[in-house]
Write a protein that holds these residues in place. Structure first.
Motif, PDB file in Angstrom:
ATOM      1  N   LEU A 141       0.933  -1.553  -0.135  1.00  0.00           N
ATOM      2  CA  LEU A 141       0.308   0.025   0.270  1.00  0.00           C
ATOM      3  C   LEU A 141       0.755   1.524   0.230  1.00  0.00           C
ATOM      4  CD1 LEU A 141      -1.959  -1.399   2.923  1.00  0.00           C
ATOM      5  CD2 LEU A 141      -2.626  -0.938   0.547  1.00  0.00           C
ATOM      6  N   GLU A 143       1.304   4.934   1.083  1.00  0.00           N
ATOM      7  CA  GLU A 143       1.424   6.198   1.728  1.00  0.00           C
ATOM      8  C   GLU A 143      -0.574   7.040   1.488  1.00  0.00           C
ATOM      9  OE1 GLU A 143       3.951   9.065   2.137  1.00  0.00           O
ATOM     10  OE2 GLU A 143       5.618   8.076   3.070  1.00  0.00           O
ATOM     11  N   ASP A 145      -2.634   5.181  -0.016  1.00  0.00           N
ATOM     12  CA  ASP A 145      -3.867   4.037   0.188  1.00  0.00           C
ATOM     13  C   ASP A 145      -4.424   4.417   1.607  1.00  0.00           C
ATOM     14  OD1 ASP A 145      -4.251   3.700  -1.792  1.00  0.00           O
ATOM     15  OD2 ASP A 145      -2.525   2.133  -2.411  1.00  0.00           O
ATOM     16  N   GLN A 146      -2.945   4.265   2.579  1.00  0.00           N
ATOM     17  CA  GLN A 146      -2.812   4.171   4.082  1.00  0.00           C
ATOM     18  C   GLN A 146      -3.459   5.060   4.596  1.00  0.00           C
ATOM     19  OE1 GLN A 146       0.569   2.318   5.715  1.00  0.00           O
ATOM     20  NE2 GLN A 146       1.637   2.594   3.649  1.00  0.00           N
ATOM     21  N   LYS A 147      -3.326   6.169   3.915  1.00  0.00           N
ATOM     22  CA  LYS A 147      -4.557   7.360   4.931  1.00  0.00           C
ATOM     23  C   LYS A 147      -6.022   7.032   4.637  1.00  0.00           C
ATOM     24  CE  LYS A 147      -0.778  10.616   3.331  1.00  0.00           C
ATOM     25  NZ  LYS A 147      -0.894  12.025   3.184  1.00  0.00           N
ATOM     26  N   LEU A 149      -7.502   4.135   4.199  1.00  0.00           N
ATOM     27  CA  LEU A 149      -7.705   2.181   3.890  1.00  0.00           C
ATOM     28  C   LEU A 149      -8.809   2.013   5.014  1.00  0.00           C
ATOM     29  CD1 LEU A 149      -5.647   0.138   3.657  1.00  0.00           C
ATOM     30  CD2 LEU A 149      -5.510   0.020   5.970  1.00  0.00           C
ATOM     31  N   TRP A 186      -5.284  -2.186  12.729  1.00  0.00           N
ATOM     32  CA  TRP A 186      -3.899  -1.229  12.143  1.00  0.00           C
ATOM     33  C   TRP A 186      -3.072  -1.981  11.108  1.00  0.00           C
ATOM     34  CZ3 TRP A 186      -2.553  -3.451  16.677  1.00  0.00           C
ATOM     35  CH2 TRP A 186      -1.578  -3.905  16.919  1.00  0.00           C
ATOM     36  N   ALA A 187      -2.887  -2.064  10.126  1.00  0.00           N
ATOM     37  CA  ALA A 187      -2.356  -2.254   8.989  1.00  0.00           C
ATOM     38  C   ALA A 187      -1.156  -2.113   8.662  1.00  0.00           C
ATOM     39  CB  ALA A 187      -2.798  -2.296   7.459  1.00  0.00           C
ATOM     40  N   GLU A 188       0.264  -2.415   8.263  1.00  0.00           N
ATOM     41  CA  GLU A 188       2.064  -2.097   8.409  1.00  0.00           C
ATOM     42  C   GLU A 188       2.267  -2.785   6.936  1.00  0.00           C
ATOM     43  OE1 GLU A 188       4.176  -3.835  10.945  1.00  0.00           O
ATOM     44  OE2 GLU A 188       2.993  -2.734  13.063  1.00  0.00           O
ATOM     45  N   SER A 189       2.149  -2.307   6.350  1.00  0.00           N
ATOM     46  CA  SER A 189       2.930  -2.437   4.943  1.00  0.00           C
ATOM     47  C   SER A 189       3.948  -1.504   4.407  1.00  0.00           C
ATOM     48  CB  SER A 189       1.743  -1.835   3.990  1.00  0.00           C
ATOM     49  OG  SER A 189       2.088  -2.482   2.392  1.00  0.00           O
ATOM     50  N   SER A 195       1.083  -6.529   2.304  1.00  0.00           N
ATOM     51  CA  SER A 195       1.237  -5.516   3.931  1.00  0.00           C
ATOM     52  C   SER A 195       0.572  -7.149   4.863  1.00  0.00           C
ATOM     53  CB  SER A 195      -0.495  -5.045   3.306  1.00  0.00           C
ATOM     54  OG  SER A 195      -0.039  -3.863   2.545  1.00  0.00           O
TER      55      SER A 195
END
Length: 210
Positions: A141, A143, A145-147, A149, A186-189, A195
Motif C-alpha cells: 500500500l 502512503e 492508500d494507507q491514509k 484504508l 491497523w496495517a503495516e505495509s 501488507s
C-alpha cells in the motif's frame, strides 16, 4: 443484460446455464453489499447489539480459515497459521461479528495476493491483549492508500489478482467491529512487499476472589 438474453427465443441450454450463473452471482453481490451497508449503518448509530461470550481467538481464527480455505486453494495459495500462547488468547466477544472481521481480513489477503503466494496468519498474546495478524503477499500500500484504508467505499490502488469483486466496505466493517470490542486495528505495509493487518483485543477479565 443476462435476463434480457433469456427472453430471446434463439439460445441453447448451455447459454441458459451461463446466464443463470451470471444473474445469481450479481444478485449475491448485491445482497452482500446491502447487508454490509446496513451493518455499517447499525454499528455507526449504536444500534447493533453484541452477544459477548468468552472466546478463544486462536480457535475462532482456525475456524475462519477452515471455512474459507477453499478461496485460497482456488488460487493455489499457501496458508500458514502460527499459534503462540494459544491457551491465553481468551477474549470476551461476539463470535459472529468477530468471525466476520477475521474473515474480511483473510479474504482480502487471498484477494490481493498472487496465485501460489503465501498467506501468513499469527495469533498471540501481547501484554493484556490477544492479537491476530494476517500477512499477504500483495503489491503493498502506498502512503496515500494507507491514509484512507479503513474508510467507507474506498477504492485503493491494489487490484484483486483473480478478478474478485470488492464493495469498499470490508475494512471499514472490520474497524467498527473491533472498536465495538474496545480493540484496535491497523496495517503495516511496504509498497511492493505486501501488507500485514493487525487486530488487537483485550483479554477476558476473570473475576478472582481473595
Amino acid at each position: 443484460g443476462m435476463s434480457h438474453f433469456l427472453q430471446e427465443d434463439d439460445f441453447d441450454m448451455l447459454a441458459v446455464k451461463d446466464s443463470a450463473k451470471a444473474i445469481s452471482g450479481s444478485a449475491e453481490q448485491m445482497v452482500d453489499l446491502i447487508t454490509d451497508f446496513l451493518n455499517v449503518e447499525a454499528m455507526e448509530q449504536g444500534k447493533m447489539n453484541l452477544q459477548k461470550v468468552p472466546l478463544s481467538l486462536s480457535e475462532l481464527t482456525g475456524y475462519v480459515i477452515s471455512m474459507n480455505k477453499h478461496l485460497a486453494e482456488k488460487k493455489q495459495q499457501r496458508i500458514t497459521l502460527e499459534l503462540c500462547n494459544s491457551e491465553e488468547s481468551m477474549i470476551l466477544g461476539d463470535s459472529e461479528r468477530l468471525y466476520q472481521s477475521i474473515e474480511n481480513l483473510f479474504s482480502n489477503a487471498v484477494k490481493y495476493s498472487p496465485f501460489g503466494a503465501p498467506i501468513e496468519i499469527r495469533v498471540e498474546r501481547v501484554g493484556e491483549s490477544a492479537q491476530i495478524s494476517v500477512k499477504d503477499s500483495g503489491a503493498g500500500l502506498s502512503e496515500e492508500d494507507q491514509k484512507k484504508l479503513f474508510g467507507k467505499f474506498q477504492k485503493l490502488s491494489p487490484r484483486p489478482t483473480g478478478g474478485e469483486s470488492s464493495n469498499g466496505l470490508g475494512l471499514s466493517i472490520v474497524k467498527l467491529i473491533v472498536e465495538l470490542h474496545e480493540g484496535t486495528v491497523w496495517a503495516e505495509s511496504v509498497l511492493g512487499r505486501g501488507s500485514t493487518f493487525f487486530i488487537r483485543l483485550p483479554l477476558e477479565q476473570k473475576n478472582t476472589q481473595a
